[in-house]
Structure formats: C-alpha cells, structure tokens
Design an enzyme around this catalytic site. Structure first.
Site, PDB file in Angstrom:
ATOM      1  N   GLU A 137      -6.103  -6.808  -2.491  1.00  0.00           N
ATOM      2  CA  GLU A 137      -6.744  -7.083  -1.201  1.00  0.00           C
ATOM      3  C   GLU A 137      -8.225  -6.807  -1.321  1.00  0.00           C
ATOM      4  O   GLU A 137      -8.623  -5.791  -1.888  1.00  0.00           O
ATOM      5  CB  GLU A 137      -6.178  -6.192  -0.084  1.00  0.00           C
ATOM      6  CG  GLU A 137      -4.762  -6.488   0.330  1.00  0.00           C
ATOM      7  CD  GLU A 137      -4.318  -5.602   1.494  1.00  0.00           C
ATOM      8  OE1 GLU A 137      -5.188  -5.068   2.219  1.00  0.00           O
ATOM      9  OE2 GLU A 137      -3.102  -5.452   1.676  1.00  0.00           O
ATOM     10  N   GLU A 145       0.844  -1.205   0.000  1.00  0.00           N
ATOM     11  CA  GLU A 145       0.000   0.000   0.000  1.00  0.00           C
ATOM     12  C   GLU A 145       0.877   1.253   0.000  1.00  0.00           C
ATOM     13  O   GLU A 145       0.961   1.998   0.975  1.00  0.00           O
ATOM     14  CB  GLU A 145      -0.995  -0.020   1.151  1.00  0.00           C
ATOM     15  CG  GLU A 145      -2.065  -1.082   0.963  1.00  0.00           C
ATOM     16  CD  GLU A 145      -3.272  -0.933   1.870  1.00  0.00           C
ATOM     17  OE1 GLU A 145      -4.397  -1.289   1.438  1.00  0.00           O
ATOM     18  OE2 GLU A 145      -3.106  -0.463   3.017  1.00  0.00           O
TER      19      GLU A 145
END
Length: 383
Positions: free
Chosen positions: A271, A169
């Site tokens: 995700e 991320e």
C-alpha cells in the site's frame, strides 16, 4: 478442495534456488492498484478521463502500464438488518465483478482476504459476525474452509487470483482475541490455515503476509523472527508505506534490503499513496493535509505526486537480488465525491468508530477532481 486436474509442485526447481544451483529469475515488476472502492464510486457517478477522452477505468490503467489489481474481500459487510457498511461494501459479488473487469484487460489479480466483515488494520481485527462464538479450533477450520471456498468460487468464474494476501496489516495479528499477536502460536495456527488452503488450491499461487509502517525495521525483524519457528509457507512480505506517516524513502529501502535478505523473501510495497493537493476538495475528514505534506520531501502538487512515484519505483528496484517486486497504489480512483465515504452509518456502528464520516482519500487519487488522469499515472510506463 477444488482442483482442475492434478497440480504438480516443482520442488526440484525451488530446491535449486534455495541451495544456489539456479539463479532467481527476474520477475515482472508489479505496478499495481487497489481499486476496491470502484463500484461504489461509479454508482455515485464517477467517470474517468485519459488524454481528455472518457474511458473505462480498467482500460486507462492498462494503457498506463498497470499490470495488477488488488481487491479486498470482506466476509459479510452488512448489518443484521441488511444495511451496507460502505467503504466499497466489498462482498464476494463486488470482488467478482471487479476481478472480471481486470481479467478482461489482461491484468493479474491479488485477492486481499481481511477475514472480517469490515476494515482491518493494526488497530482493529474484528471476527466476522458469523464466527463470533467460535473457539480457536473452529476458527482455524472456518479460515481454511472460507479461503478454499472463495478461491473455488473465483476459479469457477475463471478469475483465479495469482496472488493471495492472507489477512490485512497483520502487525497485531488477526481475528482477535484468539489471533492476537500476543497469542503467537494461536495467531500462527490461523495464518497457517489460510496459507494452507491457498497452497492446497494451487501450490504456485503466491501468498503475501502484510504489515504496516514499512520503515520500522525493528517491527519487521521482531514479527517475522517470531513467526519463523512456525514455518509458515508464504512467499512475499508486504509493507505499507505512506511517506507522510512513515518517513523517508531511505528508511524504506534499508528495511526492504535487510528484511528480504534476513528472511529470504520478496518484498512488495502493498500500500502506498500521496496527495496531489492539500485541498480538502469540499470533503469532510480528508486524511492528507498541508501539515502532513510538510512531513515529506514532496510538494502537494501533481508534479510532487509524480516525483514520489518515480522515486519510490527506483527505491524498490534498488533492493538486492531483484527482491523488490513492486508497489500497489491504494485507491487511486477514489474521486472527491463527498457521499462516497470510507463507511456508511451502519459501518461506523459496527466498528464503534467515532471518526468523521466522509470522503477521506479524494486528494490522494491518481485522478484530479474532474476525473482526469494525473501525470503520475500517465507517465507510469516510464518509471
């Protein structure tokens, strides 16, 4: 650098794709699972059932159509006194053990390098304790050597990953402060160090760069346009997508289509998850709730969870030119065992996190409270 014989890059093939002389082949649709918590869960007694029969989790996943396992790796997830940070305590040994179990079931392996001793995301990107006093040049070398040494160690154990995620991320960069996104050139140097190590190890290993908030088209345009001038040799753009935080699937589809076309990259939903119940199941700090469920189009039931995965799969397959590569469900095995939390006290102290220390994910698993596979998993092959 470790090599098993000479590795030859098929440059003509890639040039033909680039200039339109050869059509892109349709690659296998990824139905992946991130099960990095598993060893800790099993230590606390987690067991799993498929059609009423107790089985090893990896067997269940393979029989259900899962073809890839993603595993996070933390540099040294222990305090100076040797206390584990928890949340899976994903050191090299843990990652290796799980990767071997995945390989035994014939599943592909994605290595998720956090370049930190504990969780990283847009709100935190701590340097490993061993790297804290390094300057930018030293960090660049450390990233390269650590990436290479990790891959060499995995190859020596015959569990070489087919995919490597460089950072996690990366919306606001990595290895702060040197690699913060506001220091764009420095961030790119650190990312290039990791990518270069992967490509030197094996040119055909796919590299993914991963941001959060998969419906934010402005974010993805801005970030990848800024990175473009540094000519980073990555292959896949990863997007986190949680419907209760990020909005409707239509927005995800629009972003995937635009970003894949704009930057010529495949897209993977790196995700995702949704609850099968809004009940906290006796755990403290549960993320998914009735309030969050109401922000989605899916009921907080097993049927709602199944519908979400079915519609997510269809949405990804809609990305033009077969650029939608699939999805990875995040921690589907995280049963609601109260003692199996996202962190232990040492982990909270390390990150100075004041959040509720508890099992935060148990109602978003693809198994119910007793460990029985939910319909969303049992019917994955049909999606």
């Amino acid at each position: 650098m470790c090599r098993n014989g000479q590795v030859k890059m098929h440059m003509e093939f890639y040039m033909e794709i680039l200039y339109g002389k050869k059509e892109r082949s349709v690659m296998e649709f990824i139905k992946g699972m991130d099960i990095s918590m598993l060893r800790e869960l099993e230590e606390y007694g987690a067991v799993y059932y498929h059609h009423g029969k107790q089985q090893d989790l990896f067997e269940i996943l393979r029989e259900s159509g899962v073809n890839l396992i993603r595993l996070r790796l933390w540099h040294n997830p222990y305090s100076l006194q040797g206390e584990p940070y928890g949340g899976g305590t994903n050191d090299f040994h843990t990652t290796l053990v799980l990767a071997k179990r995945a390989a035994a079931q014939g599943m592909k392996f994605m290595l998720n390098l956090h370049y930190s001793d504990f969780w990283t995301d847009p709100s935190k990107q701590f340097k490993p304790k061993a790297w804290e006093k390094m300057n930018l040049q030293e960090l660049e070398e450390a990233v390269y050597q650590y990436t290479d040494q990790t891959l060499c160690a995995l190859r020596a154990e015959s569990v070489e990953p087919q995919y490597v995620q460089v950072g996690n991320e990366l919306t606001n960069g990595l290895l702060w402060p040197e690699g913060h996104v506001n220091r764009l050139e420095d961030m790119a140097r650190l990312l290039n160090a990791g990518i270069s190590a992967v490509k030197a190890f094996h040119p055909e290993t796919a590299v993914m760069l991963h941001l959060d908030f998969g419906t934010d088209n402005a974010l993805y345009r801005r970030w990848f346009e800024a990175a473009e001038k540094f000519q980073l040799s990555y292959d896949i753009i990863g997007m986190s997508y949680y419907p209760y935080w990020n909005g409707k699937l239509e927005l995800l589809e629009q972003n995937m289509a635009d970003i894949s076309r704009r930057f010529g990259k495949d897209i993977l939903v790196a995700e995702t998850a949704i609850g099968y119940t809004a009940d906290s199941l006796g755990c403290a700090g549960m993320v998914y709730s009735q309030e969050l469920a109401q922000k989605t189009d899916y009921s907080p039931t097993k049927q709602g969870q199944q519908l979400f995965l079915k519609e997510l799969t269809r949405t990804i397959r809609n990305v033009p030119d077969h650029r939608g590569r699939g999805f990875i469900y995040w921690e589907p095995e995280w049963l609601p065992l109260p003692q199996c939390a996202w962190a232990k006290p040492a982990g909270c102290e390390y990150t100075n996190d004041k959040g509720v220390l508890g099992n935060s994910w148990g109602n978003q698993a693809l198994f119910d409270e007793q460990g029985n596979a939910n319909p969303a998993l049992e019917n994955l092959k049909e999606m």
